[in-house]
Design a protein around this motif. Structure first.
Motif, mmCIF file in Angstrom:
data_model
loop_
_atom_site.group_PDB
_atom_site.id
_atom_site.type_symbol
_atom_site.label_atom_id
_atom_site.label_comp_id
_atom_site.label_asym_id
_atom_site.label_seq_id
_atom_site.Cartn_x
_atom_site.Cartn_y
_atom_site.Cartn_z
ATOM 1 N N ARG A 1 -4.684 -0.471 4.233
ATOM 2 C CA ARG A 1 -5.847 -0.135 5.060
ATOM 3 C C ARG A 1 -6.070 -1.133 6.196
ATOM 4 O O ARG A 1 -6.812 -0.858 7.126
ATOM 5 C CB ARG A 1 -7.108 -0.079 4.204
ATOM 6 C CG ARG A 1 -7.116 1.060 3.245
ATOM 7 C CD ARG A 1 -8.318 0.972 2.321
ATOM 8 N NE ARG A 1 -8.240 2.027 1.341
ATOM 9 C CZ ARG A 1 -9.112 3.020 1.260
ATOM 10 N NH1 ARG A 1 -10.138 3.073 2.070
ATOM 11 N NH2 ARG A 1 -8.970 3.938 0.350
ATOM 12 N N ASN A 2 -5.445 -2.296 6.103
ATOM 13 C CA ASN A 2 -5.599 -3.314 7.141
ATOM 14 C C ASN A 2 -4.737 -3.043 8.367
ATOM 15 O O ASN A 2 -4.938 -3.672 9.408
ATOM 16 C CB ASN A 2 -5.296 -4.707 6.582
ATOM 17 C CG ASN A 2 -6.295 -5.110 5.523
ATOM 18 O OD1 ASN A 2 -7.493 -4.907 5.674
ATOM 19 N ND2 ASN A 2 -5.801 -5.647 4.430
ATOM 20 N N THR B 1 -3.659 -0.951 11.583
ATOM 21 C CA THR B 1 -4.225 0.051 12.485
ATOM 22 C C THR B 1 -3.257 1.229 12.555
ATOM 23 O O THR B 1 -2.082 1.114 12.170
ATOM 24 C CB THR B 1 -4.422 -0.522 13.896
ATOM 25 O OG1 THR B 1 -3.127 -0.808 14.451
ATOM 26 C CG2 THR B 1 -5.298 -1.767 13.894
ATOM 27 N N SER B 2 -3.731 2.340 13.071
ATOM 28 C CA SER B 2 -2.848 3.502 13.254
ATOM 29 C C SER B 2 -1.669 3.149 14.144
ATOM 30 O O SER B 2 -0.541 3.581 13.894
ATOM 31 C CB SER B 2 -3.624 4.676 13.846
ATOM 32 O OG SER B 2 -4.566 5.150 12.926
ATOM 33 N N GLU B 3 -1.922 2.344 15.172
ATOM 34 C CA GLU B 3 -0.846 1.946 16.090
ATOM 35 C C GLU B 3 0.195 1.083 15.379
ATOM 36 O O GLU B 3 1.400 1.269 15.574
ATOM 37 C CB GLU B 3 -1.417 1.195 17.299
ATOM 38 C CG GLU B 3 -2.293 2.031 18.211
ATOM 39 C CD GLU B 3 -3.733 2.241 17.680
ATOM 40 O OE1 GLU B 3 -4.209 1.451 16.832
ATOM 41 O OE2 GLU B 3 -4.362 3.235 18.102
ATOM 42 N N GLU B 4 -0.269 0.139 14.550
ATOM 43 C CA GLU B 4 0.667 -0.712 13.803
ATOM 44 C C GLU B 4 1.489 0.114 12.812
ATOM 45 O O GLU B 4 2.702 -0.068 12.688
ATOM 46 C CB GLU B 4 -0.093 -1.813 13.048
ATOM 47 C CG GLU B 4 -0.714 -2.855 13.936
ATOM 48 C CD GLU B 4 -1.700 -3.750 13.191
ATOM 49 O OE1 GLU B 4 -1.736 -4.942 13.546
ATOM 50 O OE2 GLU B 4 -2.414 -3.270 12.279
ATOM 51 N N ARG B 5 0.820 1.022 12.113
ATOM 52 C CA ARG B 5 1.511 1.869 11.131
ATOM 53 C C ARG B 5 2.563 2.726 11.826
ATOM 54 O O ARG B 5 3.704 2.835 11.383
ATOM 55 C CB ARG B 5 0.479 2.743 10.410
ATOM 56 C CG ARG B 5 0.994 3.441 9.188
ATOM 57 C CD ARG B 5 -0.095 4.253 8.486
ATOM 58 N NE ARG B 5 -1.426 3.668 8.499
ATOM 59 C CZ ARG B 5 -1.852 2.725 7.665
ATOM 60 N NH1 ARG B 5 -1.048 2.244 6.751
ATOM 61 N NH2 ARG B 5 -3.097 2.263 7.743
ATOM 62 N N SER C 1 -3.298 8.272 9.678
ATOM 63 C CA SER C 1 -4.146 7.344 8.924
ATOM 64 C C SER C 1 -3.353 6.830 7.731
ATOM 65 O O SER C 1 -2.210 7.242 7.515
ATOM 66 C CB SER C 1 -5.413 8.056 8.443
ATOM 67 O OG SER C 1 -5.079 9.043 7.491
ATOM 68 N N GLU C 2 -3.990 5.961 6.943
ATOM 69 C CA GLU C 2 -3.297 5.487 5.750
ATOM 70 C C GLU C 2 -3.228 6.608 4.721
ATOM 71 O O GLU C 2 -4.045 7.531 4.719
ATOM 72 C CB GLU C 2 -3.972 4.247 5.167
ATOM 73 C CG GLU C 2 -5.229 4.498 4.384
ATOM 74 C CD GLU C 2 -6.483 4.517 5.240
ATOM 75 O OE1 GLU C 2 -7.552 4.830 4.695
ATOM 76 O OE2 GLU C 2 -6.421 4.258 6.459
#
Length: 185
Positions: free
Chosen positions: A123-124, A126-130, A165-166
């Protein structure tokens, strides 16, 4: 194995139009049969084959970013009571599955699997990082050991694109002696 589920031309056309609206090239093929990646989970879930189904193929280039974009293009379907299954496998090295020297503790498999779980569930992030991590999945620890070819991993990219999202980790265990996971968005 036969899975004689009815098709759904209306949904197939809608998917085709959604992809076209996002400038993703696709074509309708009413003759192609269902792939095992589709009918195996559905045969378990709906053994009577009484739900209308369509199948979406991967893009030949196997570009992870494009498969995330496909998910984003189809995200509208989440509001329409459409079940979307990204059937693949988090470990797909057939040579290792069949190896007589395979160890019950595979550190390479476990390292990649942990990276995948962290990428999908943390959850830590961000959508961009994921998204960046998924696009660059082959940089993950032992990625090409676990996936010499990515076609069994890319359905996950499409599912991520749908939700952006996660995910929730819904299965973590061993399949044929290799650690694997399943995610729900």
């Amino acid at each position: 194995i036969q899975y004689r589920a009815p098709g759904n031309s209306e949904l197939a056309i809608k998917v085709h139009e959604l992809l076209k609206g996002h400038e993703i090239e696709s074509k309708l093929d009413y003759q192609r049969g269902f792939d095992h990646g589709m009918y195996v989970p559905l045969k378990i879930m709906y053994p009577e084959a009484n739900i209308p189904c369509i199948q979406i193929s991967l893009v030949k280039s196997l570009d992870p970013k494009l498969h995330i974009q496909i998910g984003k293009a189809l995200s509208e379907l989440r509001k329409e009571n459409v079940l979307i299954i990204g059937s693949g496998f988090s470990f797909h090295n057939l040579r290792e599955f069949m190896s007589k020297q395979a160890s019950p503790h595979d550190e390479k498999n476990e390292a990649f699997e942990q990276w995948l779980i962290d990428t999908c569930v943390d959850r830590n992030l961000t959508s961009e990082e994921r998204e960046k991590r998924l696009i660059k999945w082959s940089d993950a620890p032992f990625a090409r050991y676990c996936h010499p070819r990515e076609e069994h991993l890319l359905p996950l990219h499409v599912c991520y694109g749908l939700a952006a999202s996660e995910a929730k980790l819904v299965f973590e265990g061993k399949v044929i002696g290799k650690k694997s996971s399943s995610f729900l968005w």
